[in-house]
Design an enzyme around this catalytic site. Structure first.
Site, PDB file in Angstrom:
ATOM      1  N   ASP A   1      49.132  24.501  42.438  1.00 20.50           N
ATOM      2  CA  ASP A   1      49.790  25.603  43.175  1.00 20.50           C
ATOM      3  C   ASP A   1      49.103  26.920  42.827  1.00 20.50           C
ATOM      4  OD1 ASP A   1      51.526  27.141  44.657  1.00 20.50           O
ATOM      5  OD2 ASP A   1      53.121  27.119  43.155  1.00 20.50           O
TER       6      ASP A   1
ATOM      7  N   ASP B   1      48.168  27.281  32.743  1.00 21.16           N
ATOM      8  CA  ASP B   1      48.107  28.579  33.417  1.00 21.16           C
ATOM      9  C   ASP B   1      47.213  29.495  32.592  1.00 21.16           C
ATOM     10  OD1 ASP B   1      50.033  29.897  35.801  1.00 21.16           O
ATOM     11  OD2 ASP B   1      49.094  31.378  34.470  1.00 21.16           O
TER      12      ASP B   1
ATOM     13  N   CYS C   1      48.828  29.365  49.348  1.00 22.41           N
ATOM     14  CA  CYS C   1      49.653  30.471  49.859  1.00 22.41           C
ATOM     15  C   CYS C   1      48.784  31.555  50.497  1.00 22.41           C
ATOM     16  CB  CYS C   1      50.536  31.037  48.754  1.00 22.41           C
ATOM     17  SG  CYS C   1      49.626  31.624  47.331  1.00 22.41           S
TER      18      CYS C   1
END
Ligand code: SAH
Length: 413
Positions: free
Chosen positions: A314, A265, A354
């Site tokens: 993701d 990340d 998303c």
């Protein structure tokens, strides 16, 4: 129409008390009747009873004057009004808000095994447009996304106290859509006491969520079921979790038997929490968290010929608007291309988007495109959306924002 009194004060009183009415055009898509609670300025034929102030409750009628709904208006926003009730006899007051919150809670109590850690209110889909409430045990995190909801805060507070009885509520109003409504962005305590780190439970694991500074409200409840969906694919696997945030997928992978997990990340503070999450669950020795831009990490790892049994992607919403879609497609294609190339033959690609603008067919087509370029054949083994505490109204396309797929990957050469 003759006003009931003729002096100017009386007239003003009359005008002030007369409900503003939005009459919709004859030629429009019947979105409102299909459950989409937004009225755009372009759909309005006439506004009678004076221009509403931002947040005023107005009546919405069809071109023949028949009542459709009551909602709050904001002439400053492109979304001129949002529906609060479809009943002409329902007033917008604390009792209304209590009924809405009770219904939202009852829905979740029916569908979720545990409502201590979930999204309690999901805006439009819970008939409370512009209001998000996530529950972290005894405390709540709320987002107020529209002018109308901002003005309803006193009513909301009483209703939240009555129905949810939280120890405190923290506001995460650091959301850019507030600006489109003429509101500023801010964060801070609404009332009571809320700790910075809250502990939640998911599938028997414990996680810390940073309620003050974490992404969105601190934790992504929408991926709850999708985290459990990886269980059959990870035993003894080498797993890569890109865009791992506070380690939701990575910790689940280790828990379900992965041999080794790499979490990547760009946010150092998210990774600090991720490491604590791995430790809390006794899985720290299996997970290696790395701070990096996932695009760089994937490029370098691919160049170095690294391989994994399972690659999970993701990312945050790449397409925040329709205009940004083309760039977003390139972004999704790039990470999926690199990701799928690094999956061992017979392994799995777990991939999500998303961005609402990235419609499900387009998302799957983009992943397929990436796999084709990488000489891989994909077998779709799982496709889903958000968990049940993120309900979807049939006529509201924006509600189907989350796409989540698991593909088995075979080499073509
Ligand atoms: N999978 C996570 C949620 C991911 S949210 C979970 O289950 O909780 C998206 C994450 O992507 C955020 O943590 C954000 O910090 C991270 N991110 C955004 N841009 C990035 C980039 N270019 N490289 C790596 N991480 C990025």
């Amino acid at each position: 129409m003759v006003p009931p009194c003729f002096d100017i004060a009386g007239w003003n009183r009359y005008v002030l008390h007369m409900t503003t009415q939005l009459k919709l055009k004859r030629q429009r898509k019947k979105r409102l009747e299909q459950g989409h609670p937004w009225v755009y300025a372009s759909e309005i034929d006439t506004v009678s009873g004076g221009e509403p102030a931002p947040g005023d409750v107005v009546e919405i009628v069809n071109h023949q004057g028949a009542f459709l709904a009551k909602g709050y208006a904001n002439p400053k926003s492109q979304i001129y009004a949002r529906v609060l009730t479809y009943r002409a006899d329902e007033s917008i007051d604390t009792a209304w808000a209590v009924r809405r919150l009770q219904a939202a809670l009852a829905y979740r109590e029916r569908l979720l095994p545990d409502t201590r850690f979930c999204r309690l209110v999901y805006g439009e889909a819970d008939f409370l447009p512009g209001l998000i409430i996530d529950r972290y045990g005894d405390v709540l995190v709320a987002q107020i996304l529209s002018y109308g909801m901002e003005r309803l805060k006193p009513v909301l507070r009483s209703a939240i106290e009555e129905v949810f009885r939280p120890l405190g509520v923290y506001l995460r109003n650091d959301v850019s859509v507030r600006r489109l409504e003429g509101l500023e962005e801010h964060t801070g305590l609404w009332w009571g006491e809320v700790p910075r780190l809250a502990q939640i439970e998911e599938h028997g694991l414990t996680f810390l969520a940073d309620l003050y500074e974490g992404q969105k409200t601190g934790y992504f409840y929408d991926q709850r079921d999708n985290r459990a969906a990886i269980a059959p694919f990870v035993p003894n696997a080498e797993v890569l979790d890109c865009f791992c945030h506070t380690g939701g997928f990575a910790v689940h992978a280790a828990h379900y038997g992965a041999k080794r997990v790499t979490g990547v990340d760009i946010s150092g503070s998210a990774l600090e929490v991720a490491r604590r999450n791995a430790e809390m669950n006794g899985l720290a020795d299996k997970i290696d968290f790395q701070e990096a831009n996932a695009f760089d990490f994937l490029r370098d790892a691919d160049r170095d010929g690294r391989l994994f049994d399972v690659v999970m992607l993701d990312p945050p919403a790449f397409a925040k608007s329709k205009r940004a879609l083309e760039g977003a497609i390139r972004g999704y294609k790039e990470i999926n291309l690199r990701g799928v190339r690094m999956v061992k033959d017979g392994g799995y690609l777990v991939t999500a988007s998303c961005s609402f603008h990235m419609l499900p067919d387009l998302f799957q087509a983009t992943v397929l495109d990436a796999a084709t370029d990488a000489h891989k054949i994909l077998r779709l083994v799982h496709f889903s959306g958000a968990a049940k505490d993120h309900p979807e109204i049939a006529g509201v396309e924006e509600g189907h924002y989350l796409k989540y797929a698991i593909y088995e990957v075979q080499s073509r050469k």
